[in-house]
Design a protein around this motif. Structure first.
Motif, PDB file in Angstrom:
ATOM      1  N   VAL A  99      -8.595  -5.991   6.538  1.00 40.47           N
ATOM      2  CA  VAL A  99      -7.714  -5.302   5.582  1.00 40.47           C
ATOM      3  C   VAL A  99      -6.742  -6.291   4.943  1.00 40.47           C
ATOM      4  CG1 VAL A  99      -5.844  -3.611   5.391  1.00 40.47           C
ATOM      5  CG2 VAL A  99      -7.915  -3.023   6.630  1.00 40.47           C
ATOM      6  N   TRP A 100      -6.114  -7.142   5.739  1.00 43.62           N
ATOM      7  CA  TRP A 100      -5.143  -8.085   5.201  1.00 43.62           C
ATOM      8  C   TRP A 100      -5.789  -9.115   4.289  1.00 43.62           C
ATOM      9  CZ3 TRP A 100      -0.142  -7.749   4.725  1.00 43.62           C
ATOM     10  CH2 TRP A 100       0.551  -6.880   5.553  1.00 43.62           C
ATOM     11  N   VAL A 107      -5.215  -8.937  -4.563  1.00 50.58           N
ATOM     12  CA  VAL A 107      -4.001  -9.280  -5.315  1.00 50.58           C
ATOM     13  C   VAL A 107      -4.180 -10.615  -6.028  1.00 50.58           C
ATOM     14  CG1 VAL A 107      -1.564  -9.889  -5.050  1.00 50.58           C
ATOM     15  CG2 VAL A 107      -2.469  -7.884  -3.893  1.00 50.58           C
ATOM     16  N   ALA A 108      -4.803 -11.593  -5.369  1.00 48.89           N
ATOM     17  CA  ALA A 108      -5.041 -12.892  -6.002  1.00 48.89           C
ATOM     18  C   ALA A 108      -5.967 -12.750  -7.205  1.00 48.89           C
ATOM     19  CB  ALA A 108      -5.626 -13.866  -4.989  1.00 48.89           C
ATOM     20  N   ALA A 109      -6.989 -11.916  -7.096  1.00 50.45           N
ATOM     21  CA  ALA A 109      -7.900 -11.701  -8.221  1.00 50.45           C
ATOM     22  C   ALA A 109      -7.182 -11.015  -9.384  1.00 50.45           C
ATOM     23  CB  ALA A 109      -9.098 -10.867  -7.774  1.00 50.45           C
ATOM     24  N   LEU A 110      -6.339 -10.038  -9.073  1.00 49.15           N
ATOM     25  CA  LEU A 110      -5.571  -9.368 -10.129  1.00 49.15           C
ATOM     26  C   LEU A 110      -4.624 -10.333 -10.837  1.00 49.15           C
ATOM     27  CD1 LEU A 110      -4.568  -5.837  -8.829  1.00 49.15           C
ATOM     28  CD2 LEU A 110      -5.453  -6.397 -11.071  1.00 49.15           C
ATOM     29  N   MET A 143     -12.343  -1.112  -5.103  1.00 49.87           N
ATOM     30  CA  MET A 143     -11.946  -2.066  -4.067  1.00 49.87           C
ATOM     31  C   MET A 143     -10.725  -1.551  -3.303  1.00 49.87           C
ATOM     32  SD  MET A 143     -11.522  -6.065  -4.762  1.00 49.87           S
ATOM     33  CE  MET A 143     -10.886  -7.195  -3.558  1.00 49.87           C
ATOM     34  N   ALA A 144      -9.751  -1.025  -4.020  1.00 49.07           N
ATOM     35  CA  ALA A 144      -8.555  -0.491  -3.363  1.00 49.07           C
ATOM     36  C   ALA A 144      -8.910   0.716  -2.497  1.00 49.07           C
ATOM     37  CB  ALA A 144      -7.509  -0.107  -4.411  1.00 49.07           C
ATOM     38  N   TYR A 145      -9.818   1.566  -2.955  1.00 46.55           N
ATOM     39  CA  TYR A 145     -10.230   2.726  -2.163  1.00 46.55           C
ATOM     40  C   TYR A 145     -10.928   2.285  -0.877  1.00 46.55           C
ATOM     41  CZ  TYR A 145     -12.374   7.054  -0.683  1.00 46.55           C
ATOM     42  OH  TYR A 145     -12.750   8.145   0.056  1.00 46.55           O
TER      43      TYR A 145
END
Length: 171
Positions: A99-100, A107-110, A143-145
Motif C-alpha cells: 500500500v505504501w 503520487v510520483a506519477a501524478l 489505481m486509487a480504488y
C-alpha cells in the motif's frame, strides 16, 4: 479523521478476494509490460550506433527508455508477488508495504505528469487533450480504488489481530 475504507470489492466480492484480484492483475500487467519492453529494446538494439541513429540519436533514446521501463517493471513484479504472498499468508506487514509503495508511486506519477505538462505544455487539438485527461482520470482512479481496496483489507486484518489481544502465557 482516519483513512477511508470500503467493506467489499467490486461485484460484491470480499476484500480478500479483491486484494488477490488486484495482486494477480498487477502481476499480469507487469509481466506483459516487462516482456513487451524487453522485446522492443532488443529490436532497437540493432539500430543503436548505426548510420540511421547517427543524426538525431532517436534509436538510442528509445532503447534507453525501453530498457528503463523493463527494469522498473521488475519492481512491479516483485511488488505484485509481495501482495499475493502477503494476502495468502495474511501478513499485514507485506500488505502495508504494498500500500505504501504503490501510494508513493502513484503520487510520483501524478507529480511527473503535472510537471511535464507544465514544462512542455499541452499539444494537440482540444479533443486529444480531453481524451488524454479522461484516460488519466480513469487510470489514476482505478489505481486509487485498488490501493483503497488493499488498504481496507489491511485494516480488516489489523482489526482482527487487535481483537485477539496480547499473547496469553500459562503460569
Amino acid at each position: 479523521m482516519g483513512v477511508p475504507h470500503i467493506t467489499s470489492f467490486c461485484w460484491c466480492m470480499g476484500l480478500e478476494v479483491g486484494a488477490k484480484c488486484v495482486g494477480f492483475v498487477h502481476l499480469l500487467v507487469s509481466l506483459v509490460l516487462m516482456i513487451l519492453c524487453s522485446v522492443f529494446a532488443e529490436n532497437l538494439r540493432a539500430f543503436v550506433g548505426t548510420a540511421e541513429d547517427a543524426g538525431d540519436g532517436l534509436y538510442s533514446t528509445w532503447y534507453k527508455i525501453a530498457v528503463t521501463i523493463a527494469v522498473v517493471t521488475v519492481v512491479h513484479v516483485v511488488l505484485a508477488l509481495t501482495l499475493i504472498c502477503s494476502v495468502i499468508k495474511r501478513s499485514t506487514a507485506g500488505i502495508r508495504l504494498w500500500v505504501w509503495v504503490m501510494s508513493v508511486l502513484m503520487v510520483a506519477a501524478l507529480v511527473c505528469v503535472v510537471v511535464l505538462a507544465a514544462l512542455h505544455g499541452l499539444s494537440g487539438s482540444g479533443s486529444d487533450i480531453f481524451l488524454s485527461f479522461l484516460e488519466g482520470v480513469v487510470f489514476f482512479g482505478v489505481m486509487a480504488y485498488c490501493i483503497l481496496c488493499v488498504n481496507s483489507y489491511y485494516l480488516m486484518l489489523k482489526s482482527a489481530e487487535d481483537m485477539e489481544g496480547p499473547n496469553k502465557s500459562m503460569y
